[in-house]
Design a protein around this motif. Structure first.
Motif, PDB file in Angstrom:
ATOM      1  N   PHE B 548       0.670  -1.107   0.018  1.00  0.00           N
ATOM      2  CA  PHE B 548      -0.015   0.028  -0.128  1.00  0.00           C
ATOM      3  C   PHE B 548       0.974   1.422   0.083  1.00  0.00           C
ATOM      4  O   PHE B 548       2.002   1.319   0.429  1.00  0.00           O
ATOM      5  CB  PHE B 548      -0.773  -0.047   1.251  1.00  0.00           C
ATOM      6  N   SER B 549       0.359   2.310  -0.830  1.00  0.00           N
ATOM      7  CA  SER B 549       0.903   3.754  -0.740  1.00  0.00           C
ATOM      8  C   SER B 549       0.176   4.602  -0.409  1.00  0.00           C
ATOM      9  O   SER B 549      -0.875   4.700  -0.958  1.00  0.00           O
ATOM     10  CB  SER B 549       1.700   3.867  -1.928  1.00  0.00           C
ATOM     11  N   PRO B 550       0.591   5.727   0.282  1.00  0.00           N
ATOM     12  CA  PRO B 550      -0.297   6.703   0.552  1.00  0.00           C
ATOM     13  C   PRO B 550      -0.524   7.581  -0.561  1.00  0.00           C
ATOM     14  O   PRO B 550       0.527   7.590  -1.471  1.00  0.00           O
ATOM     15  CB  PRO B 550       0.226   7.629   1.748  1.00  0.00           C
ATOM     16  N   TYR B 672      -5.297  11.997   3.353  1.00  0.00           N
ATOM     17  CA  TYR B 672      -4.881  11.269   2.170  1.00  0.00           C
ATOM     18  C   TYR B 672      -5.506   9.659   2.258  1.00  0.00           C
ATOM     19  O   TYR B 672      -6.506   9.378   3.079  1.00  0.00           O
ATOM     20  CB  TYR B 672      -3.269  10.806   2.600  1.00  0.00           C
ATOM     21  N   GLU B 673      -5.276   9.197   1.231  1.00  0.00           N
ATOM     22  CA  GLU B 673      -5.802   7.631   1.142  1.00  0.00           C
ATOM     23  C   GLU B 673      -4.702   6.634   0.618  1.00  0.00           C
ATOM     24  O   GLU B 673      -3.798   7.278   0.558  1.00  0.00           O
ATOM     25  CB  GLU B 673      -7.273   7.573   0.198  1.00  0.00           C
ATOM     26  N   TYR B 674      -5.393   5.522   0.421  1.00  0.00           N
ATOM     27  CA  TYR B 674      -4.091   4.411  -0.175  1.00  0.00           C
ATOM     28  C   TYR B 674      -4.482   4.231  -1.662  1.00  0.00           C
ATOM     29  O   TYR B 674      -5.612   3.769  -2.024  1.00  0.00           O
ATOM     30  CB  TYR B 674      -3.949   3.323   0.678  1.00  0.00           C
ATOM     31  N   VAL B 675      -3.387   3.607  -2.336  1.00  0.00           N
ATOM     32  CA  VAL B 675      -3.566   2.628  -3.284  1.00  0.00           C
ATOM     33  C   VAL B 675      -2.808   1.620  -3.016  1.00  0.00           C
ATOM     34  O   VAL B 675      -2.099   1.583  -2.175  1.00  0.00           O
ATOM     35  CB  VAL B 675      -3.061   3.132  -4.781  1.00  0.00           C
ATOM     36  N   GLY B 676      -3.206   0.489  -3.609  1.00  0.00           N
ATOM     37  CA  GLY B 676      -2.485  -0.684  -3.173  1.00  0.00           C
ATOM     38  C   GLY B 676      -2.541  -1.867  -4.296  1.00  0.00           C
ATOM     39  O   GLY B 676      -3.143  -1.697  -5.438  1.00  0.00           O
ATOM     40  N   THR B 677      -1.471  -2.944  -4.051  1.00  0.00           N
ATOM     41  CA  THR B 677      -1.307  -3.758  -5.086  1.00  0.00           C
ATOM     42  C   THR B 677      -1.423  -5.428  -4.237  1.00  0.00           C
ATOM     43  O   THR B 677      -1.042  -5.211  -3.236  1.00  0.00           O
ATOM     44  CB  THR B 677      -0.193  -3.892  -5.805  1.00  0.00           C
TER      45      THR B 677
END
Lengths: 221, 844
Positions: B548-550, B672-677
């Motif tokens: 996950f990344s902010p 912020y929010e997150y994106v993730g893989t």
């Protein structure tokens, strides 16, 4: 009389200096208007070269050539073309009709080169005089050798040139056709006061001319 | 050449040319056919491009959806702003975001969802099946309705009246949406759905996070003084730099750019085909002149100057050019009607044929330049035909006339052609590069053919009859080697290069990327659920790799005090980095797969200063340097930051990567929010279904689905591109066949002599095969070399992928081209295999 063609010390050479071949060696002669002259001599003596020079289709290496009083040595291709159009008709041994043009179209070519348009009737008349009224719209491939040469002569004469240059005009014809062809040429030149210069190997034809010029090894004998 | 001032002379030229053409057109078929094929390709390209651009221009308001569009991204506009808009005209608001659509038993589908009000669309119509389906989404049913596109219907296996789930809420499928006037890419290529704005608000679907996109379109009450009204809109929204406007002229810009790029490629292929056709024209014309040498000499002896005869033949070529270009243009004009049949219905595009004199002149001018370039050396050879040859009955064939004057003229014409093409395209550098490469390759192939002849001359001692005949044919004055090497060599090089590049790209998408890429890409994860989501996935698959990344939104304002729009042009390769809203992330330490290539990472813990790490390639394209000052607008506030380092970012594996990373200590203050893989051993559909069921507001993209879609589109593009490039080979083959036919008389005569001397048919056939094998073998060696080097340069430098050589593909192309070429050559040569002795004996 005025000279139709005048050669003064004319030489013609081919090749580079090392292997130069001198075809004509400083020859001089003049042909008067309405004079009929034959040029005779052995093969390779330079007969045809004289015709080529007189017609401006070959450039002399040295000397002066005048056609109807106009110097043609040193003229550009376009100017030489004009001299030919106005003064000269040529008849070749191999006829050289344009294969995709009919007999009358081949004859008209000479008029059109001289910017004379709409003279189809004249061409048809002349071909009629030559006994080709039934062959006018045939292609050369549909004509016999004699017929082809008659068309070629008509092409040379239609423009009423002052000089006719003929290079062995009967060379590809049988004796009957030869005879009638020469009659045709002689009759026409006499009638129209035209000079005729004819290269020939045939002594009987040469003897019929006003004068014979004999060439040997590039010299006039 | 004769200047046509004299009308009588012009009439004569016209008469002779028409007569000659009508009686010799069979000899000119190659000039007619090759010129026609290449002009047709050029005409089709121009006409369809013009029709597409005109359709976009005529429908610019429909494509935009209004007279003006205001885009406020994540945040809606305040009511008082919308009220001010209402005074100017009708306002329609939409919200677009990505979410998951699911159905029990099926894998959820990542979808572009558009919430629209009842005024949508302001221009044009939403086309649906059934026709009244769009009205249903605004009806006050207990259960809300949704319009889905065909792709969703197939993926979720649903039909009208079925239920689907959007963010935990059940929706009934009202029908299928075939097209929307304001073209959405998802409507064409991906998954796209429409709901009403009421449903969006009523069911609290507003969790699109930073991927929400609020748009307001306005249809002005009066169409007078549009500019003034636009100025009023701009003054209303001037309070916030992040709010942008778009005008109808800008609505189809990206589509126009794609059309321009593709048509530029087609134009270059057309001109390549035309240049190859030019080689054929030159060869045919020269043969035609040599075949007509007696007629030309006779005309000269009668008193026609060379210039008259040259003008006559040139006039004949001009007649062919006019005839072929008019037919090619007319077919081109009506081609949009045919193109409509192949365009996806969802594009809603209806191309119209349009005739313009300028369009025709454009094609004619290009054809004229090519014809001039290739006919001048042939036509000037006429001056070398001597009428004196008529007395000797000997004719030497003339060759192309490359006098200093002609070389100068040809250089000028080639430059004019190049400049003309370059001036018509936005990709000037690429076009110049293509022309230089093209003419360079032509010279290489000409050199190759000369080298081959020189080499063979040195090893002339052959004991075998077939080899001797093949040798004589190759070194003969009328050898096929130069024309075959150039005509086929160019086409083959182009085909091999394009196929190698396409294959490398396909392999990257089908093999390399899937092995590295994650299975799922989570979009916009609320930070409150990030922990739960991570735990749940670990529960489902303890071996899953999750990252996950902010992420927050920011937009570029300026670089070193200059507004960013002034620094970066529209055509800049990395303009996307600074255009509109950009997602940024932060980190305390540099990522292992993002090595720093210039500058230094920042010291941790500095909260009041903004440090920026840039993608090195984007920084290079945008002209950025270490210590440059950038103003970013982050959540409505302009903040000045310093570039401290450049990273090498590899986007290929579709893992999480950002062009811009800032220091974590500064970013701690930001919402912020997150994106993730996620990479898991379980099937991606299965794990996605479980996650969406448990977390309805989570959206995730299935990477294999995206790769499949990209792969499908690329496949279609590559098939089209390869098929188009095949035209160059086809034209090349016509030119070769014509060269073979031109030689037929000469070869028939030779074979006749061989036959009289006792050489049999198999020996002649073997000789011909040998001749072909030697020439083709040489040309494929160089075509393969040039294609390998050029595809390597494109793949490694332009596409930044790892190049590989596909031996099977190369072999397939070379063998199939060889087979087709050889069969055609044999067919063209069929008359020489059994020459008749009779005509020779009769000297016919």
């Amino acid at each position: 009389m005025n000279a139709s063609i005048q050669f003064n010390n004319v030489s013609l050479s081919y090749g580079e200096i090392a292997d130069e071949v001198e075809v004509l060696k400083s020859i001089s002669f003049a042909i008067d208007s309405s004079e009929v002259v034959s040029i005779v001599g052995p093969s390779g003596s330079g007969k045809t070269s004289i015709i080529m020079l007189a017609s401006g289709l070959e450039n002399a290496t040295k000397g002066s050539i005048k056609v109807n009083g106009e110097e043609i040595v040193g003229l550009k291709e376009k100017e030489l073309s004009e001299v030919r159009r106005k003064n000269i008709g040529i008849v070749f041994q191999s006829f050289y009709l344009i294969p995709n043009l009919t007999a009358v179209e081949n004859v008209l070519l000479s008029l059109e080169a001289n910017q004379q348009y709409g003279l189809e009737k004249d061409a048809e008349e002349l071909l009629g005089e030559f006994g080709l009224s039934h062959r006018m719209h045939h292609l050369p491939s549909e004509l016999s050798g004699g017929e082809q040469q008659r068309v070629a002569i008509a092409r040379a004469l239609i423009n009423k040139p002052k000089i006719i240059l003929a290079d062995e005009p009967t060379g590809n014809l049988d004796s009957v056709n030869s005879e009638s062809m020469i009659d045709l040429l002689f009759e026409y030149t006499k009638k129209s006061y035209t000079s005729l210069v004819m290269v020939t190997h045939d002594n009987s034809i040469a003897k019929r001319c006003d004068r014979i010029i004999e060439i040997r090894d590039g010299h006039i004998v | 050449m004769v200047i046509l001032f004299d009308f009588q002379q012009f009439k004569l030229i016209n008469k002779y040319a028409l007569r000659d053409f009508s009686r010799s057109y069979k000899k000119l078929w190659v000039v007619i056919s090759t010129l026609f094929v290449s002009l047709l390709l050029l005409s089709l390209t121009f006409s369809i491009k013009e029709a597409l651009n005109s359709e976009i221009e005529n429908n610019s308001k429909e494509l935009l959806g209004g007279d003006i569009q205001v885009d406020s991204d994540i945040d809606p506009l305040p009511n008082q702003v919308i009220e001010q808009f209402n005074e100017l005209g009708m306002v329609s608001s939409t919200i677009e975001f990505a979410t998951m659509l699911s159905k029990e038993g099926e894998s959820p589908v990542f979808t572009e969802l558009r919430a629209v009000d009842n005024k949508y669309p302001l221009y044009g119509e939403v086309e649906t099946t059934p026709q009244d389906a769009s009205e249903k989404i605004f009806s006050n049913n207990q259960k809300p309705n949704v319009l889905i596109n065909e792709s969703i219907q197939k993926l979720l296996n649903v039909s009208e009246g079925d239920d689907i789930v959007i963010m935990g809420q059940k929706f009934e499928v009202a029908g299928l949406v075939a097209s929307v006037p304001d073209l959405a890419e998802s409507a064409v290529f991906g998954e796209f759905a429409i709901i009403s704005m009421d449903s969006y608000e009523k069911f609290g679907l507003s969790s699109g996070g930073s991927f929400l996109d609020h748009k307001y379109r306005i249809k002005f009450n009066t169409l007078n003084e549009i500019k003034e009204q636009e100025d009023i809109i701009n003054s209303i929204i001037a309070y916030d730099d992040r709010i942008k406007t778009r005008l109808p002229g800008q609505s189809g810009q990206s589509l126009s750019r794609v059309i321009d790029n593709f048509s530029n490629f087609l134009n270059l292929v057309s001109v390549s085909a035309m240049v190859i056709a030019g080689i054929g024209i030159s060869n045919t014309l020269l043969s035609f002149i040599n075949q007509s040498n007696t007629s030309i000499a006779v005309k000269k002896s009668i008193g026609f100057p060379s210039s008259f005869i040259q003008t006559m033949y040139f006039y004949e070529i001009m007649l062919i050019l006019i005839l072929t270009s008019v037919i090619a243009y007319l077919i081109g004009v009506f081609s949009p009607l045919l193109a409509n049949e192949f365009l996806p219905e969802s594009l809603g595009i209806n191309l119209q044929p349009s005739f313009s004199a300028l369009g025709y002149l454009n094609i004619f001018f290009i054809g004229l330049l090519v014809v001039l370039i290739f006919s001048i050396p042939s036509l000037y050879s006429i001056s070398e035909i001597k009428a004196a040859s008529l007395f000797r009955n000997t004719f030497n064939p003339v060759s192309l006339n490359f006098s200093f004057k002609n070389i100068l003229l040809l250089t000028i014409l080639v430059l004019v052609l190049t400049i003309y093409f370059v001036s018509q395209t936005n990709q000037k550098l690429y076009t110049v590069f293509y022309f230089v490469s093209f003419f360079g390759t032509m010279l290489i192939f000409y050199g190759v053919s000369r080298l081959l002849i020189a080499l063979i001359k040195r090893i002339y001692k052959f004991s075998n009859n077939s080899y001797r005949i093949a040798y004589r044919n190759i070194v003969a004055k009328k050898s096929l080697a130069p024309i075959m090497t150039i005509s086929l060599g160019i086409g083959l090089t182009l085909l091999l290069t394009l196929s190698f590049v396409a294959n490398n790209l396909k392999k990257e998408i089908s093999d390399s990327i899937p092995s590295l890429a994650p299975d799922l890409f989570f979009v916009s994860i609320d930070r409150d659920i990030k922990g739960d989501l991570e735990s749940y996935i670990k529960e489902v698959d303890p071996n899953a790799e999750i990252e996950f990344s902010p992420m927050a939104s920011a937009s570029f304002i300026s670089l070193n005090g200059t507004p960013i729009e002034e620094v970066v042009s529209q055509n800049n390769r990395s303009a996307w980095v600074v255009r509109g809203d950009r997602r940024i992330s932060w980190s305390e330490k540099p990522k292992l797969d993002n090595p720093i290539v210039e500058g230094k990472w920042w010291e941790p813990g500095i909260e009041d200063e903004l440090f920026i790490s840039m993608d090195s390639r984007a920084a290079y394209d945008l002209g950025m340097k270490i210590n440059d000052k950038i103003i970013l607008n982050i959540l409505g506030r302009d903040v000045t930051g310093t570039i401290t380092n450049f990273r090498e970012v590899d986007y290929r594996d579709i893992s999480i990567n950002f062009a811009i990373i800032i220091n974590k200590a500064f970013a701690n203050k930001l919402p912020y929010e997150y994106v993730g893989t996620l990479k898991s051993g379980l099937p991606s559909s299965e794990i996605l279904a479980m996650v969406v069921d448990k977390f309805p507001n989570v959206s995730a993209i299935k990477i294999d689905r995206i790769l499949k879609q990209v792969s499908e589109v690329l496949n279609k593009v590559f098939i089209a591109v390869t098929a188009i490039s095949l035209i160059v080979i086809v034209v090349g083959l016509i030119v070769i066949v014509s060269a073979v036919l031109v030689q037929t008389t000469f070869r028939r005569y030779n074979n006749l002599i061989y036959k009289i001397l006792g050489v049999d048919f198999p020996t002649i056939l073997k000789a011909m095969t040998m001749e072909f094998a030697v020439i083709y073998g040489t040309l494929i060696f160089f075509a393969l070399s040039v294609a390998t080097v050029s595809s390597y340069l494109v793949v490694e430098n332009a596409l930044q992928l790892t190049w590989f050589f596909d031996f099977g593909l190369a072999l397939w192309i070379l063998v199939s081209t060889a087979a087709v070429s050889f069969i055609l050559i044999l067919l063209a040569n069929r008359s020489i295999f059994s020459p008749k002795v009779y005509p020779l004996i009769r000297n016919e």
